[in-house]
Design an enzyme around this catalytic site. Structure first.
Site, PDB file in Angstrom:
ATOM      1  N   ARG A 158      91.719 103.463  58.217  1.00 43.17           N
ATOM      2  CA  ARG A 158      92.242 102.488  58.405  1.00 43.17           C
ATOM      3  C   ARG A 158      92.180 101.195  57.545  1.00 43.17           C
ATOM      4  O   ARG A 158      91.552 101.057  56.913  1.00 43.17           O
ATOM      5  CB  ARG A 158      91.962 102.382  59.763  1.00 43.17           C
ATOM      6  CG  ARG A 158      90.875 101.806  60.319  1.00 43.17           C
ATOM      7  CD  ARG A 158      91.378 100.878  61.440  1.00 43.17           C
ATOM      8  NE  ARG A 158      91.385  99.640  61.471  1.00 43.17           N
ATOM      9  CZ  ARG A 158      91.092  98.602  60.128  1.00 43.17           C
ATOM     10  NH1 ARG A 158      89.484  98.734  60.032  1.00 43.17           N
ATOM     11  NH2 ARG A 158      90.839  97.043  60.450  1.00 43.17           N
TER      12      ARG A 158
ATOM     13  N   ALA B 202      95.857  98.682  55.887  1.00 42.37           N
ATOM     14  CA  ALA B 202      96.925  98.557  55.084  1.00 42.37           C
ATOM     15  C   ALA B 202      96.704  99.387  53.294  1.00 42.37           C
ATOM     16  O   ALA B 202      96.777 100.330  52.959  1.00 42.37           O
ATOM     17  CB  ALA B 202      98.113  97.741  54.573  1.00 42.37           C
TER      18      ALA B 202
ATOM     19  N   ARG C  19     100.691 107.880  59.433  1.00 46.17           N
ATOM     20  CA  ARG C  19     101.128 106.362  60.122  1.00 46.17           C
ATOM     21  C   ARG C  19     102.324 106.029  58.708  1.00 46.17           C
ATOM     22  O   ARG C  19     102.329 105.211  58.095  1.00 46.17           O
ATOM     23  CB  ARG C  19      99.700 105.532  59.786  1.00 46.17           C
ATOM     24  CG  ARG C  19      98.855 106.313  60.284  1.00 46.17           C
ATOM     25  CD  ARG C  19      97.664 104.801  60.943  1.00 46.17           C
ATOM     26  NE  ARG C  19      97.921 104.110  62.147  1.00 46.17           N
ATOM     27  CZ  ARG C  19      97.397 103.215  61.821  1.00 46.17           C
ATOM     28  NH1 ARG C  19      96.836 102.038  61.570  1.00 46.17           N
ATOM     29  NH2 ARG C  19      97.963 102.406  63.358  1.00 46.17           N
TER      30      ARG C  19
ATOM     31  N   GLN D  48      89.379  96.228  67.301  1.00 47.20           N
ATOM     32  CA  GLN D  48      89.050  96.492  65.972  1.00 47.20           C
ATOM     33  C   GLN D  48      88.357  95.191  65.779  1.00 47.20           C
ATOM     34  O   GLN D  48      87.388  95.005  64.518  1.00 47.20           O
ATOM     35  CB  GLN D  48      90.136  96.369  64.293  1.00 47.20           C
ATOM     36  CG  GLN D  48      91.105  98.149  65.037  1.00 47.20           C
ATOM     37  CD  GLN D  48      91.682  98.120  66.097  1.00 47.20           C
ATOM     38  OE1 GLN D  48      92.218  97.782  67.152  1.00 47.20           O
ATOM     39  NE2 GLN D  48      92.865  99.043  65.100  1.00 47.20           N
TER      40      GLN D  48
ATOM     41  N   ASP E  51     100.772  95.165  57.216  1.00 54.30           N
ATOM     42  CA  ASP E  51     100.630  96.251  57.042  1.00 54.30           C
ATOM     43  C   ASP E  51     101.975  96.682  56.506  1.00 54.30           C
ATOM     44  O   ASP E  51     101.761  97.160  56.278  1.00 54.30           O
ATOM     45  CB  ASP E  51     100.610  96.800  58.786  1.00 54.30           C
ATOM     46  CG  ASP E  51      99.171  97.440  59.070  1.00 54.30           C
ATOM     47  OD1 ASP E  51      98.574  98.972  59.023  1.00 54.30           O
ATOM     48  OD2 ASP E  51      98.333  96.264  60.008  1.00 54.30           O
TER      49      ASP E  51
ATOM     50  N   ASN F 111     102.113  93.389  61.334  1.00 54.06           N
ATOM     51  CA  ASN F 111     100.746  93.173  61.726  1.00 54.06           C
ATOM     52  C   ASN F 111     100.340  93.966  62.935  1.00 54.06           C
ATOM     53  O   ASN F 111     101.834  93.747  63.863  1.00 54.06           O
ATOM     54  CB  ASN F 111     100.310  92.376  60.836  1.00 54.06           C
ATOM     55  CG  ASN F 111      99.063  92.260  60.959  1.00 54.06           C
ATOM     56  OD1 ASN F 111      97.834  93.163  59.652  1.00 54.06           O
ATOM     57  ND2 ASN F 111      97.464  91.266  61.639  1.00 54.06           N
ATOM     58  N   LYS F 112      99.340  94.311  63.566  1.00 57.39           N
ATOM     59  CA  LYS F 112      98.442  94.798  64.672  1.00 57.39           C
ATOM     60  C   LYS F 112      98.899  93.906  65.004  1.00 57.39           C
ATOM     61  O   LYS F 112      99.287  92.547  65.410  1.00 57.39           O
ATOM     62  CB  LYS F 112      97.036  94.290  64.276  1.00 57.39           C
ATOM     63  CG  LYS F 112      96.740  95.112  65.847  1.00 57.39           C
ATOM     64  CD  LYS F 112      96.544  96.182  65.411  1.00 57.39           C
ATOM     65  CE  LYS F 112      95.660  96.643  67.115  1.00 57.39           C
ATOM     66  NZ  LYS F 112      96.070  98.177  67.600  1.00 57.39           N
TER      67      LYS F 112
END
Length: 380
Positions: free
Chosen positions: A64, A66, A98, A210, A251, A261-262
């Protein structure tokens, strides 16, 4: 400055993490991945012999981040080519694994372009061209990581002279997502090595943790002073004046400077704006997608509700993410809203740090100039 930093850091810290590597055993080439779903409990590896296995690893977050997804995508194309599979079909499978992470599509495209260009020389030559392209992308990402760390550290020194920094980060942006030492985490690591970091605040990053599982793991591995907090506790940190800067990765960055982003990044940007704290995005130029006009145009991946209704502990992380195996925390049948990312508008971003330099303020025009500069460097 960036090259000097890279040289200075060459012999600093623990050995590099074996995140991804190409191997050629007698039975045929394989792509070997550090299985990030099993960290920090166990450093175990996955061996991918074909593209479907790699796609599964991407979807379950065994691999995982980017930049690393771009590298994995390129190697995936090479794997299909060297093993004699349909390269175009493999590329399509990889690119769709993804949807939000633009680097994945970029990496696939780089390797496919090299493969097509060499097709006249035969299947073997085309396969080797794809593999060379993947290896070059891997090398370039490691170099970009060092340059981002240098540019980011310079920015922090300008914004917050004197060091003794308390940096808040979200999700994981270190060596586990990169060919080098990462993006946002690499900047914090540079501050640590330079004696400028007082504390790294690590958001746990729900629902898959994460931050707790991976960023804390990397911080401990590098001897950094860090503290883990629940995502919902970040506001109290800002209110207490305990955050000097926020550093996150990305990302996808749209043409107007909007940053995907997350999920959980946007609330941090709002908090940072209210409390007058710099909110800095660190990402390679390959994360910028000029074809995505604005934040509303970014496709946000929606993940399974089980990631929210169940808790995945390190001990149960050997189960595929999102397929059950965790501890239920909600009544059976509970509906869950689980976007993998959120989007931060450019007016909330203090600066975007790339390997080509820092953009501040963040504007569409600035993004266009940054992309143009990146293309010139790539072509030179």
């Amino acid at each position: 400055m960036a090259d000097q930093y890279a040289q200075q850091q060459a012999d600093v810290g623990p050995p590099p993490l074996p995140v991804l590597r190409w191997e050629e055993p007698p039975e045929g080439p394989v792509l070997v991945l550090l299985d990030q779903t099993r960290l920090p409990a166990e450093e175990a590896e996955l061996v991918c012999t074909d593209v479907p296995a790699l796609v599964q690893a991407i979807r379950t977050l065994a691999v995982r981040g980017a930049p690393l997804l771009g590298i994995a995508g390129a190697y995936g194309v090479a794997l299909a080519a060297v093993r004699g599979y349909d390269v175009e079909e493999a590329a399509s499978l990889l690119a769709g694994a993804r949807p939000t992470a633009v680097n994945l599509v970029y990496g696939v495209r780089v390797a496919v372009t090299a493969h097509r260009a060499a097709a006249g020389g035969g299947a073997g030559a085309a396969a080797q061209a794809a593999l060379r392209a993947a290896r070059e992308l891997h090398r370039q990402d490691a170099e970009a990581s060092a340059r981002m760390a240098a540019h980011g550290l310079l920015l922090l020194d300008e914004l917050l002279p004197g060091g003794n920094l308390r940096i808040l980060t979200h999700c994981n942006t270190g060596a586990l997502v990169s060919g080098g030492e990462g993006t946002a985490f690499a900047v914090a690591l540079a501050a640590h090595r330079g004696g400028r970091l007082r504390r790294l605040w690590v958001d746990e990053t729900r629902p898959l943790l994460q931050g707790a599982r991976l960023t804390a793991y990397e911080a401990a591995r590098n001897g950094m002073t860090y503290t883990l907090l629940t995502d919902s506790a970040a506001g109290s940190l800002f209110a207490a004046g305990e955050v000097d800067a926020v550093l996150i990765g990305a990302d996808r960055i749209a043409a107007d400077g909007s940053v995907a982003n997350k999920v959980g990044s946007y609330p941090l940007a709002v908090l940072a704006k209210y409390h007058h704290v710099p909110f800095v995005v660190v990402a390679p130029t390959t994360t910028i997608d000029p074809a995505t006009a604005d934040g509303a145009s970014i496709e946000v991946e929606q993940r399974t509700g089980q990631e929210v209704t169940e808790i995945m502990s390190p001990q149960s992380a050997t189960a595929a993410v999102g397929t059950g195996g965790g501890l239920p925390v909600a009544p059976l049948g509970t509906q869950a809203y689980n976007p993998a990312f959120d989007v931060t508008p450019p007016e909330l971003v203090t600066a975007i740090v790339t390997e080509e330099g820092t953009l501040s303020p963040v504007t569409g025009g600035g993004i266009t100039e940054l992309c143009a500069r990146s293309r010139q460097v790539t072509m030179s």
